[in-house]
Each structure stands twice: as C-alpha cells, then as structure tokens.
Enzyme design. Structure first.
Site, PDB file in Angstrom:
ATOM      1  N   LYS A   6      -1.614   7.534  -2.577  1.00 45.08           N
ATOM      2  CA  LYS A   6      -2.624   7.892  -1.574  1.00 45.08           C
ATOM      3  C   LYS A   6      -1.964   8.150  -0.222  1.00 45.08           C
ATOM      4  O   LYS A   6      -2.365   9.054   0.506  1.00 45.08           O
ATOM      5  CB  LYS A   6      -3.657   6.767  -1.414  1.00 45.08           C
ATOM      6  CG  LYS A   6      -4.635   6.669  -2.562  1.00 45.08           C
ATOM      7  CD  LYS A   6      -5.801   5.761  -2.204  1.00 45.08           C
ATOM      8  CE  LYS A   6      -5.377   4.325  -2.017  1.00 45.08           C
ATOM      9  NZ  LYS A   6      -5.100   3.616  -3.269  1.00 45.08           N
ATOM     10  N   LYS A 175      -6.093  12.462 -20.191  1.00 46.51           N
ATOM     11  CA  LYS A 175      -7.439  11.892 -20.353  1.00 46.51           C
ATOM     12  C   LYS A 175      -8.190  11.931 -19.020  1.00 46.51           C
ATOM     13  O   LYS A 175      -7.656  11.560 -17.975  1.00 46.51           O
ATOM     14  CB  LYS A 175      -7.340  10.434 -20.843  1.00 46.51           C
ATOM     15  CG  LYS A 175      -6.550  10.248 -22.127  1.00 46.51           C
ATOM     16  CD  LYS A 175      -7.117  11.044 -23.288  1.00 46.51           C
ATOM     17  CE  LYS A 175      -8.394  10.449 -23.851  1.00 46.51           C
ATOM     18  NZ  LYS A 175      -8.836  11.195 -25.057  1.00 46.51           N
ATOM     19  N   PRO A 178     -10.988   8.010 -17.080  1.00 44.25           N
ATOM     20  CA  PRO A 178     -10.888   7.131 -15.895  1.00 44.25           C
ATOM     21  C   PRO A 178     -11.396   7.828 -14.630  1.00 44.25           C
ATOM     22  O   PRO A 178     -12.075   7.210 -13.813  1.00 44.25           O
ATOM     23  CB  PRO A 178      -9.388   6.829 -15.795  1.00 44.25           C
ATOM     24  CG  PRO A 178      -8.862   7.021 -17.174  1.00 44.25           C
ATOM     25  CD  PRO A 178      -9.700   8.123 -17.786  1.00 44.25           C
ATOM     26  N   LYS A 211     -13.857  20.701 -17.103  1.00 44.29           N
ATOM     27  CA  LYS A 211     -14.524  19.496 -17.594  1.00 44.29           C
ATOM     28  C   LYS A 211     -14.759  18.511 -16.433  1.00 44.29           C
ATOM     29  O   LYS A 211     -15.864  17.980 -16.257  1.00 44.29           O
ATOM     30  CB  LYS A 211     -13.614  18.857 -18.652  1.00 44.29           C
ATOM     31  CG  LYS A 211     -14.215  17.712 -19.399  1.00 44.29           C
ATOM     32  CD  LYS A 211     -13.306  17.384 -20.570  1.00 44.29           C
ATOM     33  CE  LYS A 211     -13.667  16.071 -21.206  1.00 44.29           C
ATOM     34  NZ  LYS A 211     -12.684  15.683 -22.220  1.00 44.29           N
ATOM     35  N   GLY A 347      16.280  -8.742   7.050  1.00 42.45           N
ATOM     36  CA  GLY A 347      15.947  -9.762   6.061  1.00 42.45           C
ATOM     37  C   GLY A 347      15.571 -11.063   6.739  1.00 42.45           C
ATOM     38  O   GLY A 347      15.678 -11.195   7.961  1.00 42.45           O
ATOM     39  N   CYS A 374      19.464  -5.266  12.041  1.00 40.77           N
ATOM     40  CA  CYS A 374      18.725  -6.483  12.397  1.00 40.77           C
ATOM     41  C   CYS A 374      19.389  -7.747  11.828  1.00 40.77           C
ATOM     42  O   CYS A 374      20.354  -8.227  12.397  1.00 40.77           O
ATOM     43  CB  CYS A 374      17.260  -6.341  11.982  1.00 40.77           C
ATOM     44  SG  CYS A 374      16.223  -7.487  12.911  1.00 40.77           S
ATOM     45  N   PHE A 375      18.898  -8.255  10.703  1.00 40.77           N
ATOM     46  CA  PHE A 375      19.544  -9.390  10.054  1.00 40.77           C
ATOM     47  C   PHE A 375      21.004  -9.033   9.764  1.00 40.77           C
ATOM     48  O   PHE A 375      21.898  -9.876   9.868  1.00 40.77           O
ATOM     49  CB  PHE A 375      18.810  -9.658   8.733  1.00 40.77           C
ATOM     50  CG  PHE A 375      18.979 -11.052   8.178  1.00 40.77           C
ATOM     51  CD1 PHE A 375      18.934 -12.160   8.994  1.00 40.77           C
ATOM     52  CD2 PHE A 375      19.156 -11.248   6.813  1.00 40.77           C
ATOM     53  CE1 PHE A 375      19.064 -13.447   8.473  1.00 40.77           C
ATOM     54  CE2 PHE A 375      19.276 -12.525   6.279  1.00 40.77           C
ATOM     55  CZ  PHE A 375      19.235 -13.618   7.109  1.00 40.77           C
ATOM     56  N   HIS A 509      15.522  -1.636  14.335  1.00 43.55           N
ATOM     57  CA  HIS A 509      15.311  -1.007  13.019  1.00 43.55           C
ATOM     58  C   HIS A 509      15.234   0.512  13.184  1.00 43.55           C
ATOM     59  O   HIS A 509      14.140   1.087  13.222  1.00 43.55           O
ATOM     60  CB  HIS A 509      14.004  -1.512  12.400  1.00 43.55           C
ATOM     61  CG  HIS A 509      14.078  -2.917  11.911  1.00 43.55           C
ATOM     62  ND1 HIS A 509      14.557  -3.240  10.666  1.00 43.55           N
ATOM     63  CD2 HIS A 509      13.765  -4.079  12.512  1.00 43.55           C
ATOM     64  CE1 HIS A 509      14.519  -4.550  10.509  1.00 43.55           C
ATOM     65  NE2 HIS A 509      14.039  -5.087  11.617  1.00 43.55           N
ATOM     66  N   GLU A 511      15.643   2.744  11.136  1.00 41.12           N
ATOM     67  CA  GLU A 511      15.071   3.450   9.966  1.00 41.12           C
ATOM     68  C   GLU A 511      13.631   3.889  10.216  1.00 41.12           C
ATOM     69  O   GLU A 511      13.158   4.845   9.607  1.00 41.12           O
ATOM     70  CB  GLU A 511      15.160   2.579   8.697  1.00 41.12           C
ATOM     71  CG  GLU A 511      14.279   1.338   8.645  1.00 41.12           C
ATOM     72  CD  GLU A 511      14.930   0.099   9.239  1.00 41.12           C
ATOM     73  OE1 GLU A 511      15.772   0.239  10.135  1.00 41.12           O
ATOM     74  OE2 GLU A 511      14.577  -1.023   8.812  1.00 41.12           O
TER      75      GLU A 511
END
Ligand code: GLN
Length: 536
Positions: A6, A175, A178, A211, A347, A374-375, A509, A511
C-alpha cells in the site's frame, strides 16, 4: 493486508501525479493504538522513519519521501493513539462540555480534519489507510472516508482499494474471491472503491478484469493490474503502463489524449535513468551490513534503499550481505572478508554490540571501507578507545554503569535556542534527540570532501552521545577526529580516522535523506570507496 505494498502504491500514485504536473501531499492513517511507532520493535513493525521535524513515523513515509521528494511532517501521520490522545485532552479541557464523546462524530471528525488539513496548498492529498479492511481498529477510518466522500463528492475524492489476487499453482489461475469479499465488506461499510489495484504475480487477463468489474461494481478500466516487480523503483512506470494514474485522472475529469501522451514522456524522463541504473548496472559490489535485525529486511528499509542509491550514483549493483552481529566473531570476520565495505547501522542495547565492535576492528585493521551510522558511530568510538587508545573498559551508558563512559546519557542539549532536558528514568516515547540538527564540518576533512560544504543538516534519533567533555585526551590518543560538530560545538556529529582510506561514522541517520534521484553523498562516497577497494 500488510506487505501488499500500500505504501509503494500510494507513493507511486504520488510520483505519477507529480509527473503530470500536479503537486501532492502524502499522509497516512495507522490504526494501531500506539501514539507513534517509536517504541515498537523493528522486528515486528519494521523501521521507524524519522521526519525532518523529528516525528517518528511508519516506514511508508520513507517511500513517500523517496518517490515524491516531498518532505512529510508530523501533521501527515495519524495513529489511533494520536487521535484519542487529542480528543481526550480536548475533553479534559472542557471542549465538549455537555456532550458525551463518541467515535462518531468526535473521533471521525478528527480523522477528517487530519486528512483535509493543508489540502488547500496542493492539488492532491494522497492518504493511505494502514491495516486490512474489516480490522476492528480500522473501522473509524473507513467510516471517516465514507463521510468524506459524501461531502467532497465524486469529483473531489477517489477511493483506491489495493487487493491481492492469489495465484493457484495447481489450477494455474488467479483467484478473485478474496477481492470480491474484501470489496463486499467495504461496501457493507458504505464505501464503494473507485479503482481496484490488484496485486498479483501473474498478468491479470481481460476476462478476470471483467469478472472483477462485474462483481465489485467498478468500471473494467478501473481494475488495474499491480504485478510484482524485481525492484520497487520499477513500479511507478509499471503502474503507469497498467493505467493507474490515467484512471485516477479520468475519475477527476482531468484526462485528455494529449495530456496522456505528455504524461508518458514526463514519467520516462523522471524514472528512466533510475530504471536503467537498476536494470543494467555496469559494476557490482558487495557490502556487509552488520546488524541485529537482519532477518526482517523492513527493519533497515531506508538503509538498504540508501545503499542502493549509492550504487545508482556509480552505475553499480550493490549486493548487501546481512551479517547477524550475534554470530561468533570468527564467522563475522569470514563474512567481512568477502565484502568490499562494512556498514554498522543504527541499533539499540547491548545484544550484538560486541559482534559489531569486532566487525569495526576488522574493517579498521584490514583497511576495508567503513561507514558507521548512529549506534555505528558510538561503537566505532568505543572500539578505537579500547584497541587504539588502550582504554580497555571503554563502554556506553546504554550497556553498563561500570567502565569508561565514552558514550554517555545526554541530559541536556540545545534545540533551536532552547534547552531540552531529560532524565534517565523519564518516559521513553518521543524523548530521544529527534529530527534535523545542524552539523558544522571542519575544512580539509573526509567529511568536508564528501559533503563539499562546511555545514549540513541530518536527522537524529538517539539518546546517547560521545562524551567529549570528559574524554577529549583519550579520543586524541585513540586517533579519533571529530570532523563534524553540533551547531553549539559541544556534541560530536561525525568522526573519522586518518590512518585509513575510508573510515567515517555519523551520529545522525543520513539514510532518511537519500533519494533515488539524489543519492546521499555519504552513501555514494562509501559505495565509491568500496568499488575502489574491490578493484585493488
Ligand atoms: N542506542 C543508541 C542511542 O540511543 C543509538 C541509537 C540509534 O542507533 N538510532 O543513542
């Protein structure tokens, strides 16, 4: 259901609408009761994404920012915990005097206000609802969008339902049951999806689309195939080719053949180079990431994306070897021998810490490019203090109260001119040093070369800091160079070693700020160093 994509689907709609010239804002409604995911285990919930303003949010916000380049804020992330916290505070204040506070309308009104807040500034607000249709926790959200769809009208809102078409190997068919049932459930709550996005591993035939169209009360063109892809960066164009953004625009009456043709060109312009770099890189390099949550890839999703972006910057495919820091030291070293770069990510707590320290020692001694985050910075400082500076008891307050506390609890720091204070036994939720902080970089250092600037800002999420007040001499003896410092000059932000071709660590961080279109300089230079190392 979770893992269906999603977040990527929402982010793809965002980037595709941008390519058509529209401005977007990305939001998410998370049905869990936690106020934010900050205290959840990355093992169960995946990474905690940190926004510029310090909001700790679901990892989908990382996808939103990476795909659209639009920075999200705390006002874009809503959880059940946050809604109730707000409503209950208002109730205590007396805002609802005389009335009983109820899910409908008080909670649903807050949800609607949240969705619409700031919408006047953009063309599209794309709001993802976490969880599965039918979950108890999700009911107020579905009810809120039912109400919102009525007040905005069909031309003001579209509802995209992401479903799964399982492929049965034995009968070789996809299928639809669902999806049919999930749509029925939605309809029973008063919500008719406008577009059904069908996640699947095989192509969806015309017959299946017909369908689904009939059973789900949706136009056939609005049954859109969402085929699996080998990289998430191949998805926007794939969804475009399947007609997703076209059908969204048709829904809003924004579609003409000329616009459709232009959209095709713009989307290729925007995503073509990234796709090419992912599909046909000219080089390959292997990076060892030594961490604790290596079994659930979502725990390091921004990290693995930033590493991939570093590869895009140098036309290289990066293979990540996820090394479990809990393994025997010898086994860790054997894995590192086969890698051209070693990365120790963020971490928490002592488990696995010694394995990471051993990995840092190995990278330092064998001159393998090293990047600590970081860690990873804190452990790199401990490693150098122990093994270069001779302080064998060097440790972090996070692990013990005995030894040389080269990494210590931070009880006070400055944030935009005001002092933030904490105490070690204080509340754990939302109390770390969070969000964007300025870092001043010394000229002539590796950090300066990488950032090509004397100042930068990066996002933080940690409780402990390098204890430079007390251990300045030890750090000098350990040959640690603090090339980046906080704005007030008191907290080390970046550390590097000069006796090594590439050894750098950051307290922040980076990233979270890397994008496929704009790889972060720390990641791209780390990958470059690894490529050079492998060529030696
Ligand atoms: N556990 C360390 C701290 O709280 C590092 C946190 C992190 O890596 N994000 O300071």
């Amino acid at each position: 259901m979770s893992s269906l994509g999603k977040g990527i689907a929402s982010a793809s709609i965002g980037t595709l609408l941008q390519a058509r010239g529209y401005s977007v804002r990305m939001k998410k409604l998370d049905p869990y009761i936690n106020v934010d995911p900050g205290t959840m285990s990355p093992y169960k919930h995946g990474e905690v994404f940190v926004m510029e303003d310090g909001c700790e949010a679901d990892l989908d916000f990382g996808h939103y920012e990476r795909f659209t380049g639009v920075q999200c804020t705390a006002d874009d992330s809503l959880t059940t915990g946050k809604v109730y916290e707000k409503v209950l505070l208002q109730e205590r204040r007396g805002d609802y005097l005389g009335s009983d506070v109820q899910v409908i309308p008080h909670i649903t009104n807050e949800i609607k206000n949240f969705i619409m807040a700031g919408h006047e500034r953009v063309d599209f607000t794309i709001c993802e609802i976490g969880g599965t249709v039918g979950d108890i926790e999700g009911l107020p959200y579905i009810e809120a969008i039912r109400q919102l769809k009525i007040s905005l009208g069909s031309a003001g809102a579209a509802c995209v339902h992401l479903t799964y078409l399982p492929y049965m190997k034995t009968s070789e068919e996809l299928k639809t049951k669902p999806t049919q049932h999930s749509v029925k459930l939605l309809q029973s709550m008063g919500v008719q999806p406008d577009i059904i996005l069908c996640r699947c591993e095989k192509e969806v035939s015309d017959e299946i689309k017909a369908k689904l169209s009939m059973f789900c009360n949706v136009k056939k063109e609005n049954v859109v195939e969402a085929l699996d892809a080998e990289s998430i960066y191949l998805i926007p164009r794939r969804y475009h080719l399947a007609g997703l953004d076209r059908q969204v625009c048709v829904h809003f009456g924004l579609e003409t053949p000329e616009l459709e043709e232009r959209a095709e060109v713009k989307i290729c312009e925007k995503w073509g180079a990234v796709e090419h770099a992912i599909r046909m890189p000219s080089k390959a390099v292997k990076i060892a990431v030594v961490g604790k949550y290596t079994k659930l890839k979502d725990a390091y999703i921004s990290l693995s994306q930033a590493i991939c972006h570093g590869g895009i910057a140098h036309d290289a495919r990066v293979e990540i070897d996820w090394v479990d820091a809990g393994m025997d030291q010898r086994d860790i070293e054997n894995r590192l021998r086969a890698a051209s770069g070693v990365l120790v990510p963020g971490g928490f707590d002592i488990s696995g810490a010694e394995g990471k320290i051993a990995a840092i020692k190995f990278a330092r001694e064998k001159k393998i490019p090293f990047f600590g985050i970081c860690f990873g910075l804190q452990l790199a400082v401990i490693e150098s203090c122990r093994n270069v500076g001779g302080a064998t008891s060097a440790t972090s307050r996070e692990f013990s109260d005995n030894g040389e506390m080269v990494i210590d609890f931070m009880d006070k720091w400055e944030l935009n001119g005001t002092i933030e204070a904490r105490n070690p036994s204080g509340a754990k939720g939302g109390t770390m040093r969070l969000g964007s902080y300025l870092c001043k970089i010394s000229v002539g250092t590796l950090a300066h070369k990488i950032y090509a600037a004397t100042e930068t800002t990066e996002r933080h999420r940690h409780r402990f800091e390098v204890n430079i007040k007390k251990y300045k001499e030890l750090f000098a003896k350990a040959d640690l160079h603090f090339s980046g410092m906080s704005a007030d000059g008191l907290l080390p932000e970046i550390v590097e070693r000069r006796d090594h071709p590439f050894f750098i660590a950051t307290q922040a961080h980076p990233e979270f700020k890397s994008h496929p279109f704009a790889p972060h300089p720390l990641f791209s230079s780390f990958i470059k160093a690894a490529i050079d190392h492998s060529a030696r």
